[in-house]
Design a protein around this motif. Structure first.
Motif, short mmCIF file in Angstrom:
data_model
loop_
_atom_site.label_atom_id
_atom_site.label_comp_id
_atom_site.label_asym_id
_atom_site.label_seq_id
_atom_site.Cartn_x
_atom_site.Cartn_y
_atom_site.Cartn_z
N ARG A 31 0.83 -1.21 0.00
CA ARG A 31 0.00 0.00 0.00
C ARG A 31 0.87 1.26 0.00
NH1 ARG A 31 -2.33 -5.03 1.71
NH2 ARG A 31 -4.57 -4.85 1.51
N GLU B 163 9.68 -4.32 -9.06
CA GLU B 163 9.67 -3.66 -10.39
C GLU B 163 11.05 -3.37 -10.90
OE1 GLU B 163 7.20 -2.88 -8.50
OE2 GLU B 163 5.72 -3.64 -9.86
N THR C 63 -0.22 -9.01 -0.26
CA THR C 63 0.78 -9.90 -0.86
C THR C 63 2.03 -9.94 0.02
OG1 THR C 63 -0.06 -9.25 -3.02
CG2 THR C 63 2.05 -10.39 -2.98
N GLU D 77 5.10 -12.73 0.74
CA GLU D 77 6.53 -12.40 0.85
C GLU D 77 7.10 -12.66 2.24
OE1 GLU D 77 6.03 -8.49 -0.79
OE2 GLU D 77 6.84 -9.14 -2.72
N1 LIG Z 1 2.88 -4.04 -10.10
C1 LIG Z 1 3.11 -4.77 -8.98
N2 LIG Z 1 2.07 -5.35 -8.35
C2 LIG Z 1 2.39 -6.06 -7.24
C3 LIG Z 1 3.65 -6.23 -6.73
C4 LIG Z 1 4.71 -5.61 -7.41
O1 LIG Z 1 5.86 -5.68 -7.01
N3 LIG Z 1 4.38 -4.90 -8.55
N4 LIG Z 1 3.59 -7.00 -5.58
C5 LIG Z 1 2.23 -7.42 -5.41
N5 LIG Z 1 1.56 -6.72 -6.46
C6 LIG Z 1 0.14 -6.65 -6.71
O2 LIG Z 1 -0.23 -5.35 -6.17
C7 LIG Z 1 -1.52 -5.47 -5.54
C8 LIG Z 1 -1.38 -5.27 -4.09
O3 LIG Z 1 -0.68 -4.16 -3.75
P1 LIG Z 1 -0.75 -3.64 -2.25
O4 LIG Z 1 -2.09 -3.97 -1.65
O5 LIG Z 1 -0.32 -2.21 -2.24
O6 LIG Z 1 0.37 -4.38 -1.46
P2 LIG Z 1 0.66 -5.89 -1.39
O7 LIG Z 1 1.45 -6.17 -0.17
O8 LIG Z 1 -0.57 -6.68 -1.61
O9 LIG Z 1 1.66 -6.16 -2.67
C9 LIG Z 1 2.86 -5.48 -2.76
C10 LIG Z 1 4.02 -6.42 -2.49
O10 LIG Z 1 3.88 -7.59 -3.35
C11 LIG Z 1 4.61 -7.39 -4.59
C12 LIG Z 1 5.65 -6.30 -4.28
O11 LIG Z 1 6.97 -6.93 -4.26
C13 LIG Z 1 5.32 -5.76 -2.90
O12 LIG Z 1 6.35 -6.11 -1.93
C14 LIG Z 1 -1.97 -6.87 -5.77
O13 LIG Z 1 -2.76 -6.90 -6.95
C15 LIG Z 1 -0.68 -7.64 -5.97
O14 LIG Z 1 -0.89 -8.78 -6.78
#
Ligand SMILES: Nc1nc2c(c(=O)[nH]1)N1CN2[C@@H]2O[C@H](COP(=O)(O)OP(=O)(O)OC[C@H]3O[C@@H]1[C@H](O)[C@@H]3O)[C@@H](O)[C@H]2O
Length: 261
Positions: free
Chosen positions: A88, A107, A182, A187
Motif C-alpha cells: 500500500r 519492479e 501480498t 513475501e
Molecule cells: N505491479 C506490482 N504489483 C504487485 C507487486 C509488485 O511488485 N508490482 N507485488 C504485489 N503486487 C500486486 O499489487 C496489488 C497489491 O498491492 P498492495 O495492496 O499495495 O500491497 P501488497 O502487499 O498486496 O503487494 C505489494 C508487495 O507484493 C509485490 C511487491 O513486491 C510488494 O512487496 C496486488 O494486486 C498484488 O498482486
C-alpha cells in the motif's frame, strides 16, 4: 445476448492493448539499456514463455505451475541487503528506489519491470493474448493470469532475498501491515531465515495526512511477532528520514519538511 455481454463486461477489466509488444520492448530496454549485464537474455523466448503461461487457458483458473517455466527461464539475483518490499505504498517505494539506485523493488527486477501496470489474459477459444477484456479477480474468478503472476514472482523475489531486507508500509491507513496483502501473505512467509537475518520496516505517513498507524500500532506488533517467530530480527522506523526527504520534494513548505532541511 446483450445482457450477457454487458454483465460479463461489468465483471471484466480492460486488458492492456499490445501486451506482447510492450513486454518485448520492456525486456529489450531492461536487458540492453538499463542492465547490460543481462544482455544475453533472449527477450523473444521470455515473451513466448510469458504468454504460454496463460494463452488458450481458462482466464479464471491460472495456476502457479503455469508460470514455472518463466520463473525457471529468468534467473536474476538481487544483491544482499538491497531488497525493498512495499505494501500500500507503491508510488513512494518506487520514487525512493528510483533515487536510491542500489535498492531493488520487484519492479526493479526484469520480471517486475516487464509486467508492471499491465493487465493480460487468454481465452480457451483462441491462442491469442486478449486485447480487450479480462475478468476481474473476485470470488467467482480468483486465479487470473495477472494476480497469479504477481503472487508467483513475489514469492520468488522473497525467496531469493538475503541479508537485511526492507519493507515500506503505509501508516496513513488504519493498518500499515495486513496479513491479507501480498507482502503479508506471500513475501513475509517466503523469506528464508538462513538467508535473511533482519527485516527493517519503514512506516511512512502522507505529508499532512492523518497518522492512523505507526511502529507502535498493533498491526506492526503482529508483523514483528510473525518475523521473530521465523527467527528473523525486526526493527521499525516511523517516517524513515531518507524516504521522508523524497516525500518533501512535493511538499517543501510543509512544517514537517522545514525541520528536515
Ligand atoms: N505491479 C506490482 N504489483 C504487485 C507487486 C509488485 O511488485 N508490482 N507485488 C504485489 N503486487 C500486486 O499489487 C496489488 C497489491 O498491492 P498492495 O495492496 O499495495 O500491497 P501488497 O502487499 O498486496 O503487494 C505489494 C508487495 O507484493 C509485490 C511487491 O513486491 C510488494 O512487496 C496486488 O494486486 C498484488 O498482486
Amino acid at each position: 445476448i446483450w445482457v450477457g455481454v454487458l454483465t460479463w463486461r461489468q465483471s471484466s477489466m480492460g486488458a492492456t492493448d499490445h501486451v506482447s509488444a510492450i513486454v518485448l520492448g520492456r525486456c529489450l530496454t531492461y536487458t540492453r539499456n538499463m542492465h547490460p549485464e543481462l544482455r544475453n537474455q533472449d527477450c523473444k523466448k521470455i515473451l513466448n514463455t510469458f504468454t504460454s503461461a496463460f494463452v488458450s487457458k481458462d482466464p479464471c483458473n491460472i495456476t502457479k505451475e503455469d508460470y514455472q517455466p518463466l520463473i525457471d527461464l529468468v534467473t536474476q539475483t538481487v544483491p544482499c541487503n538491497k531488497t525493498l518490499f512495499w505494501s500500500r505504498s507503491k508510488e513512494l517505494a518506487h520514487q525512493y528506489s528510483g533515487i536510491q539506485k542500489e535498492m531493488f523493488t520487484l519492479e526493479d527486477t526484469l520480471l517486475g519491470y516487464i509486467a508492471d501496470n499491465l493487465v493480460w489474459c487468454g481465452d480457451p477459444r483462441t491462442s491469442e493474448v486478449k486485447e480487450e477484456f479480462c475478468p476481474y479477480r473476485n470470488e467467482n474468478c480468483s486465479s487470473t493470469a495477472t494476480s497469479v503472476f504477481w503472487t508467483v514472482v513475489s514469492q520468488k523475489f522473497a525467496e531469493s532475498a538475503c541479508g537485511t531486507v526492507y519493507v515500506m508500509l503505509n501508516g496513513s491507513r488504519t493498518t500499515a501491515f495486513s496479513k491479507a496483502s501480498t507482502f503479508g501473505s506471500v513475501e513475509v512467509f517466503n523469506l528464508h531465515p538462513d538467508r535473511v537475518h533482519t527485516l527493517h520496516a519503514w512506516v511512512m505517513h502522507d505529508i499532512g495526512g492523518v497518522e492512523r498507524d505507526s511502529c507502535l500500532g498493533s498491526s506492526i506488533k503482529e508483523l514483528k511477532s510473525i518475523v521473530n517467530q521465523r527467527n528473523i530480527s525486526f526493527f521499525c522506523q516511523d517516517d524513515y528520514r531518507p524516504a521522508r526527504f523524497v516525500q518533501c520534494v512535493r511538499h517543501p513548505e510543509h512544517p514537517s519538511c522545514s525541520v528536515l532541511m
